[in-house]
Design a protein around this motif. Structure first.
Motif, PDB file in Angstrom:
ATOM      1  N   HIS A   1       0.868  -1.189   0.000  1.00 60.26           N
ATOM      2  CA  HIS A   1       0.000   0.000   0.000  1.00 60.26           C
ATOM      3  C   HIS A   1       0.899   1.231   0.000  1.00 60.26           C
TER       4      HIS A   1
ATOM      5  N   LEU B   1       0.731   4.012   1.420  1.00 64.54           N
ATOM      6  CA  LEU B   1       0.858   4.715   2.699  1.00 64.54           C
ATOM      7  C   LEU B   1       1.472   3.856   3.808  1.00 64.54           C
TER       8      LEU B   1
ATOM      9  N   LYS C   1      -1.759  12.075   7.649  1.00 68.70           N
ATOM     10  CA  LYS C   1      -2.140  12.542   6.318  1.00 68.70           C
ATOM     11  C   LYS C   1      -3.662  12.681   6.341  1.00 68.70           C
TER      12      LYS C   1
ATOM     13  N   LYS D   1      -6.554  10.239   5.286  1.00 66.73           N
ATOM     14  CA  LYS D   1      -5.971   9.038   4.682  1.00 66.73           C
ATOM     15  C   LYS D   1      -5.150   8.190   5.637  1.00 66.73           C
ATOM     16  N   LEU D   2      -4.560   8.841   6.659  1.00 70.97           N
ATOM     17  CA  LEU D   2      -3.639   8.114   7.529  1.00 70.97           C
ATOM     18  C   LEU D   2      -3.589   8.798   8.887  1.00 70.97           C
TER      19      LEU D   2
ATOM     20  N   LYS E   1     -13.723   1.142   4.843  1.00 77.72           N
ATOM     21  CA  LYS E   1     -12.969   2.241   4.241  1.00 77.72           C
ATOM     22  C   LYS E   1     -11.503   2.279   4.659  1.00 77.72           C
ATOM     23  N   TYR E   2     -11.177   1.612   5.765  1.00 77.30           N
ATOM     24  CA  TYR E   2      -9.823   1.720   6.305  1.00 77.30           C
ATOM     25  C   TYR E   2      -9.238   0.360   6.638  1.00 77.30           C
TER      26      TYR E   2
ATOM     27  N   GLY F   1      -6.280   4.619   4.773  1.00 80.86           N
ATOM     28  CA  GLY F   1      -7.351   4.656   3.810  1.00 80.86           C
ATOM     29  C   GLY F   1      -7.181   3.616   2.718  1.00 80.86           C
ATOM     30  N   CYS F   2      -8.280   2.910   2.393  1.00 80.55           N
ATOM     31  CA  CYS F   2      -8.215   1.873   1.357  1.00 80.55           C
ATOM     32  C   CYS F   2      -8.102   2.478  -0.033  1.00 80.55           C
TER      33      CYS F   2
ATOM     34  N   PHE G   1      -6.648   5.010  -2.623  1.00 81.54           N
ATOM     35  CA  PHE G   1      -5.442   5.838  -2.712  1.00 81.54           C
ATOM     36  C   PHE G   1      -5.204   6.273  -4.136  1.00 81.54           C
TER      37      PHE G   1
END
Length: 152
Positions: free
Chosen positions: A16, A18, A44, A47-48, A70-71, A149-150, A152
């Protein structure tokens, strides 16, 4: 579900875009992570981020499975062993709490098919395909859960 050591994440980081940033932050902060209650630590926006928690652990038979859509979670116990139950989401049948999109979570009362033990210095990655029952054990545990986050 992927289990590994924080000191050896190179192959996992390729999965991934991230993950590298997440693991760099974890290696730098796991031992001295911010106090619980000062969460989340945003790495982030949207997202992170990392949640630093000190939950009371539960017995296997008391903990339920949870899923996210989603995560991806990266669970890291900081100060003691954590046990986590696992069941593929495709095997879930017994909904306790339906999916809440705002919280990105649903709960199920199905029994896990397996349990893994995660030591301090190790991590467990759980994806939307992994129903998981975290924080199984005795007493309070300081842990970090990084949300990735899935999309990206």
């Amino acid at each position: 579900m992927i289990i590994g050591k924080l000191s050896d994440t190179q192959s996992v980081e390729r999965l991934h875009p991230l993950f590298r940033e997440a693991f760099e932050w974890l290696r730098a902060n796991a031992a001295t992570a911010h106090a619980a209650g000062i969460s989340p630590v945003v790495l982030k926006e949207g997202k992170l981020w990392a949640n630093v928690e000190t939950p009371q652990m539960k017995a296997r038979e008391e903990q339920v499975l949870e899923v996210h859509r989603k995560y991806i979670d990266i669970h890291v116990p900081v100060d003691k062993v954590e046990v986590m139950g696992y069941l593929p989401t495709s095997s879930l049948k017994q909904v306790r709490d339906a999916y809440d999109a705002n919280r990105d979570i649903a709960f199920y009362t199905d029994a896990p098919m397996a349990y893994v033990t995660i030591q301090p210095g190790e991590f467990a990655i759980v994806t939307p395909e992994d129903a998981h029952a975290p924080i199984i054990g005795e007493g309070e545990v300081k842990k970090i859960c990084v949300k990735v986050g899935c999309a990206f």
